[in-house]
Design an enzyme around this catalytic site. Structure first.
Site, short mmCIF file in Angstrom:
data_model
loop_
_atom_site.label_atom_id
_atom_site.label_comp_id
_atom_site.label_asym_id
_atom_site.label_seq_id
_atom_site.Cartn_x
_atom_site.Cartn_y
_atom_site.Cartn_z
N LYS A 204 0.83 -1.22 0.00
CA LYS A 204 0.00 0.00 0.00
C LYS A 204 0.86 1.26 0.00
O LYS A 204 2.02 1.25 0.38
CB LYS A 204 -1.00 -0.05 1.16
CG LYS A 204 -2.11 -1.06 0.84
CD LYS A 204 -3.31 -0.96 1.74
CE LYS A 204 -4.37 -1.98 1.27
NZ LYS A 204 -5.47 -2.14 2.20
N ARG A 239 -3.51 -10.31 4.43
CA ARG A 239 -3.86 -10.32 3.00
C ARG A 239 -2.66 -9.75 2.25
O ARG A 239 -2.34 -8.57 2.42
CB ARG A 239 -5.11 -9.47 2.81
CG ARG A 239 -5.62 -9.35 1.39
CD ARG A 239 -6.85 -8.46 1.32
NE ARG A 239 -7.37 -8.37 -0.02
CZ ARG A 239 -6.91 -7.55 -0.96
NH1 ARG A 239 -5.93 -6.73 -0.69
NH2 ARG A 239 -7.45 -7.55 -2.17
#
Ligand code: 9MG
Length: 260
Positions: A204, A239
């Site tokens: 991210k 994840r």
């Protein structure tokens, strides 16, 4: 949990069949690397992403889930905000509904989750993907995210979702500044009071904001650090894009935990 993006920009874009095959091959590679769960998503939820129709989302994900259900014992998770998509994907072989809107996108979501009887991931987001990074604001990010997830969990249980099937997720990067993301990562243990926790921090943008800026695939170090931070707070599922590397780091973390 290994990430399988079934969005046109993720694979060759060589037509529907070629893209589905590429996604299935990628998913099977993640299983070989040690993924226990595959998270299949057909609609991008990246900051600034535009929503797609139910029909387009179904076209992207259902053939992949049908193929994977035949070819791997790994659990399959459908990453969608739409109850119609969740219903079709559970029928096709998925057993987890990963919803970045925490069952709030549609008035039918909680009822559908109860009927499906599947595992459900309730993730916090402030705003929707199109605008969520414009100017996220919180007085107390930990308490606000906690209270939101508590409320959504209670709503799901009231509609008939089994409490033991609910995972919560603070939603790193979904309507959060760098400081909000760091505060949440440091307080993941608090969310364990709500039940099992899932964390998605892999590749991210906040990772690039902390060090040299670079493309998503150059964020492996920060992604692994986030997985270890999660493991240190007993987070249940991470994840990730890079399954083999993350597993290796977690194996070392676990081994040290047994000694200490
Ligand atoms: C689909 N998706 C993208 N990021 C995610 C995250 O952090 N958590 C969950 N549950 N899903 C995500």
């Amino acid at each position: 949990m290994g990430i399988v993006n079934a969005t046109p920009d993720s694979f060759s874009d060589g037509g529907m069949f070629a893209d589905a095959m590429a996604a299935v091959d990628h998913a099977l590679m993640l299983v070989d690397e040690g993924a226990d769960i595959l998270d299949i998503g057909g609609e991008s939820t990246r900051p600034g992403a535009t929503a797609i129709s139910v029909e387009e989302e179904l076209r992207r994900v259902v053939p992949i889930i049908e193929a994977l259900a035949q070819q791997t014992p790994a659990k399959i998770s459908i990453d969608t905000r739409k109850p119609e998509v969740a219903r079709a994907c559970i029928a096709a072989g998925a057993s987890i509904w990963n919803d970045v809107s925490a069952l709030s996108f549609s008035a039918d979501s909680v009822e559908t989750a109860a009927q499906l009887g599947c595992d459900v991931v309730l993730m916090h987001a402030q705003g929707d993907p199109k605008t969520m990074q414009d100017d996220p604001q919180y007085d107390d990010v930990i308490e606000e995210v906690y209270n939101f997830l508590d409320g959504r969990k209670n709503a799901a249980i009231a509609a008939g979702v089994c409490a033991a099937r609910i995972f919560v997720d603070p939603g790193i990067g979904f309507g959060k500044t760098l400081q909000h993301n760091i505060a949440l990562l440091a307080s993941l243990g608090r969310f364990k009071q709500l039940g099992p926790v899932l964390l998605g921090a892999s590749r991210k943008r906040f990772i690039a904001a902390l060090d040299r800026d670079g493309p998503a695939h150059a964020r492996l170090g920060g992604s692994i650090a986030a997985a270890l931070i999660a493991a240190g707070q007993n987070v249940d599922i991470v994840r990730v894009h890079d399954v083999a590397e993350t597993r290796q780091a977690l194996a070392l973390h676990r081994a040290i935990g047994k000694v200490g």
